[in-house]
Design a protein around this motif. Structure first.
Motif, PDB file in Angstrom:
ATOM      1  N   ASP A   1     -36.020  91.229  13.269  1.00  0.00           N
ATOM      2  CA  ASP A   1     -35.177  90.057  13.033  1.00  0.00           C
ATOM      3  C   ASP A   1     -35.604  88.883  13.916  1.00  0.00           C
ATOM      4  O   ASP A   1     -35.621  87.733  13.476  1.00  0.00           O
ATOM      5  CB  ASP A   1     -33.704  90.390  13.312  1.00  0.00           C
ATOM      6  CG  ASP A   1     -33.051  91.143  12.165  1.00  0.00           C
ATOM      7  OD1 ASP A   1     -33.533  91.025  11.030  1.00  0.00           O
ATOM      8  OD2 ASP A   1     -32.052  91.848  12.415  1.00  0.00           O
ATOM      9  N   PHE A   2     -35.944  89.174  15.168  1.00  0.00           N
ATOM     10  CA  PHE A   2     -36.406  88.130  16.087  1.00  0.00           C
ATOM     11  C   PHE A   2     -37.780  87.620  15.658  1.00  0.00           C
ATOM     12  O   PHE A   2     -38.062  86.420  15.739  1.00  0.00           O
ATOM     13  CB  PHE A   2     -36.460  88.678  17.518  1.00  0.00           C
ATOM     14  CG  PHE A   2     -35.104  88.990  18.093  1.00  0.00           C
ATOM     15  CD1 PHE A   2     -34.400  88.027  18.793  1.00  0.00           C
ATOM     16  CD2 PHE A   2     -34.534  90.242  17.919  1.00  0.00           C
ATOM     17  CE1 PHE A   2     -33.142  88.311  19.327  1.00  0.00           C
ATOM     18  CE2 PHE A   2     -33.279  90.539  18.441  1.00  0.00           C
ATOM     19  CZ  PHE A   2     -32.580  89.567  19.144  1.00  0.00           C
ATOM     20  N   ASP A   3     -38.612  88.527  15.186  1.00  0.00           N
ATOM     21  CA  ASP A   3     -39.929  88.151  14.682  1.00  0.00           C
ATOM     22  C   ASP A   3     -39.786  87.215  13.476  1.00  0.00           C
ATOM     23  O   ASP A   3     -40.462  86.182  13.384  1.00  0.00           O
ATOM     24  CB  ASP A   3     -40.702  89.414  14.294  1.00  0.00           C
ATOM     25  CG  ASP A   3     -42.131  89.137  13.879  1.00  0.00           C
ATOM     26  OD1 ASP A   3     -43.035  89.267  14.726  1.00  0.00           O
ATOM     27  OD2 ASP A   3     -42.353  88.792  12.696  1.00  0.00           O
ATOM     28  N   LEU A   4     -38.893  87.570  12.560  1.00  0.00           N
ATOM     29  CA  LEU A   4     -38.650  86.740  11.385  1.00  0.00           C
ATOM     30  C   LEU A   4     -38.136  85.363  11.796  1.00  0.00           C
ATOM     31  O   LEU A   4     -38.553  84.336  11.230  1.00  0.00           O
ATOM     32  CB  LEU A   4     -37.639  87.417  10.456  1.00  0.00           C
ATOM     33  CG  LEU A   4     -37.205  86.626   9.213  1.00  0.00           C
ATOM     34  CD1 LEU A   4     -38.398  86.358   8.303  1.00  0.00           C
ATOM     35  CD2 LEU A   4     -36.103  87.349   8.460  1.00  0.00           C
ATOM     36  N   ALA A   5     -37.245  85.320  12.775  1.00  0.00           N
ATOM     37  CA  ALA A   5     -36.707  84.037  13.238  1.00  0.00           C
ATOM     38  C   ALA A   5     -37.815  83.140  13.762  1.00  0.00           C
ATOM     39  O   ALA A   5     -37.830  81.930  13.491  1.00  0.00           O
ATOM     40  CB  ALA A   5     -35.655  84.282  14.316  1.00  0.00           C
ATOM     41  N   CYS A   6     -38.749  83.705  14.500  1.00  0.00           N
ATOM     42  CA  CYS A   6     -39.872  82.920  15.023  1.00  0.00           C
ATOM     43  C   CYS A   6     -40.734  82.372  13.887  1.00  0.00           C
ATOM     44  O   CYS A   6     -41.170  81.209  13.922  1.00  0.00           O
ATOM     45  CB  CYS A   6     -40.721  83.772  15.958  1.00  0.00           C
ATOM     46  SG  CYS A   6     -39.962  84.138  17.555  1.00  0.00           S
ATOM     47  N   LYS A   7     -40.983  83.199  12.877  1.00  0.00           N
ATOM     48  CA  LYS A   7     -41.816  82.758  11.753  1.00  0.00           C
ATOM     49  C   LYS A   7     -41.139  81.644  10.968  1.00  0.00           C
ATOM     50  O   LYS A   7     -41.778  80.645  10.586  1.00  0.00           O
ATOM     51  CB  LYS A   7     -42.139  83.944  10.843  1.00  0.00           C
ATOM     52  CG  LYS A   7     -43.056  84.978  11.484  1.00  0.00           C
ATOM     53  CD  LYS A   7     -43.543  86.029  10.504  1.00  0.00           C
ATOM     54  CE  LYS A   7     -42.439  86.928  10.011  1.00  0.00           C
ATOM     55  NZ  LYS A   7     -42.959  88.047   9.180  1.00  0.00           N
TER      56      LYS A   7
ATOM     57  N   SER B   1     -23.501  87.074  16.810  1.00  0.00           N
ATOM     58  CA  SER B   1     -23.146  85.751  16.285  1.00  0.00           C
ATOM     59  C   SER B   1     -24.381  84.866  16.361  1.00  0.00           C
ATOM     60  O   SER B   1     -24.336  83.734  16.857  1.00  0.00           O
ATOM     61  CB  SER B   1     -21.985  85.151  17.086  1.00  0.00           C
ATOM     62  OG  SER B   1     -21.565  83.920  16.518  1.00  0.00           O
ATOM     63  N   GLY B   2     -25.476  85.420  15.886  1.00  0.00           N
ATOM     64  CA  GLY B   2     -26.759  84.732  15.956  1.00  0.00           C
ATOM     65  C   GLY B   2     -27.674  85.387  16.973  1.00  0.00           C
ATOM     66  O   GLY B   2     -27.258  86.256  17.749  1.00  0.00           O
ATOM     67  N   LEU B   3     -28.947  84.977  16.964  1.00  0.00           N
ATOM     68  CA  LEU B   3     -29.952  85.510  17.881  1.00  0.00           C
ATOM     69  C   LEU B   3     -30.396  84.427  18.858  1.00  0.00           C
ATOM     70  O   LEU B   3     -30.475  83.255  18.511  1.00  0.00           O
ATOM     71  CB  LEU B   3     -31.180  86.005  17.105  1.00  0.00           C
ATOM     72  CG  LEU B   3     -30.943  87.031  15.998  1.00  0.00           C
ATOM     73  CD1 LEU B   3     -32.274  87.390  15.334  1.00  0.00           C
ATOM     74  CD2 LEU B   3     -30.258  88.279  16.539  1.00  0.00           C
TER      75      LEU B   3
END
Length: 297
Positions: free
Chosen positions: A246-252, A183-185
């Protein structure tokens, strides 16, 4: 409490409706739980959407029956999607047998096209190739292990893009037993899927799981995105073997001032398993270690 003063809660819901009307945001406001109001945004426009599915041609047991993963997810999308203005971009290995590719196109019912990649192409690279193959303003990624649950999943996700800063929207992802997978990261205290292992009707702390909310990031197991926003930050990093990208993309995206939203108004069933990688964790920590442990919503 709202139970003691129900008229106050009714008045609060009315105030939210009137606020949305003043902002010209088409939406339905309803009760989501004790003292909780839920806003379902309605998409005003119906843009063309490219739904990107990466499939490697493997078969797995689904509900006790061996099935081709690609055919199963394509069938699920086509038969359980009420939105009509979309295409299926099916990314497959170039060596996939022609009859298997033909079966995918048959299941796509005239909405599919095949994009070939090399056999050793990683998942994030294949997703990126699917992304650059389309000029659609909005793209949706659906993992080959997914099954759609609600037919209005596309229009539900599209409704949140009325906010120009929102670049990524995802449903709540549940497993085959209906338990929440993501339900999200989050990154506090470490990289994790929010609400993993909880039941979908669990309202969570102060009811946060019952309403759509901004969060640090979302899983692209199933997610809709603005095409240009992903391209601007380089989309999915090929430096990961698993879904740590996915976590990498979220940071970017967060670094670019973009927002991610997860909504409980639609769910997608995920029948796969994520495999953690020590190398991926090390790569992420080296790149984004300063973000880990910080408060993210």
């Amino acid at each position: 409490a709202a139970a003691a003063k129900p008229y106050a809660f009714v008045a609060a819901l009315r105030a939210v409706r009137e606020h949305l009307e003043r902002l010209n945001i088409p939406a339905t406001v309803s009760e989501a739980g004790p003292s909780l109001g839920r806003v379902r945004r309605h998409a005003v426009h119906h843009p063309f959407v490219s739904v990107i599915v990466v499939t490697d041609g493997t078969a797995e047991r689904i509900y006790g029956v061996t099935q081709d993963l690609g055919s199963n997810v394509v069938r699920s999308i086509v038969t359980k999607t009420s939105y009509r203005n979309f295409e299926l971009v099916i990314v497959v290995p170039a060596t996939m047998p022609s009859e298997q590719q033909a079966e995918l196109l048959l299941r796509a019912d005239g909405r599919g096209r095949i994009v070939h990649v090399a056999d050793d192409t990683s998942l994030p690279t294949a997703m990126n190739i699917g992304l650059i193959s389309t000029n659609a303003e909005y793209v949706a990624f659906v993992d080959q292990h997914c099954e759609m649950v609600e037919p209005d999943w596309i229009e539900t996700l599209l409704g949140y893009f009325s906010n120009e800063k929102v670049s990524l929207v995802a449903p709540v992802i549940v497993d085959e037993y209906g338990v929440v997978h993501s339900s999200g990261l989050g990154l506090t205290p470490e990289a994790h899927h929010i609400a993993q292992g909880r039941l979908p009707d669990d309202l969570g702390p102060v009811g946060m799981f019952a309403i759509a909310r901004e969060c640090f990031g979302v899983s692209t197991i199933c997610a809709m995105a603005r095409n240009r926003a992903l391209r601007k930050v380089g989309a999915m990093s090929p430096d990961y073997s698993g879904r740590m990208f996915d976590f990498d993309l979220a940071c970017k995206l967060q670094g670019d001032g973009q927002h991610a939203v997860v909504t409980p108004l639609t769910q997608v069933r995920y029948l796969g398993r994520e495999i953690s990688s020590t190398n991926d964790a090390r790569t992420f920590e080296q790149r984004w270690g300063r973000q880990i442990g910080r408060a993210h919503v």
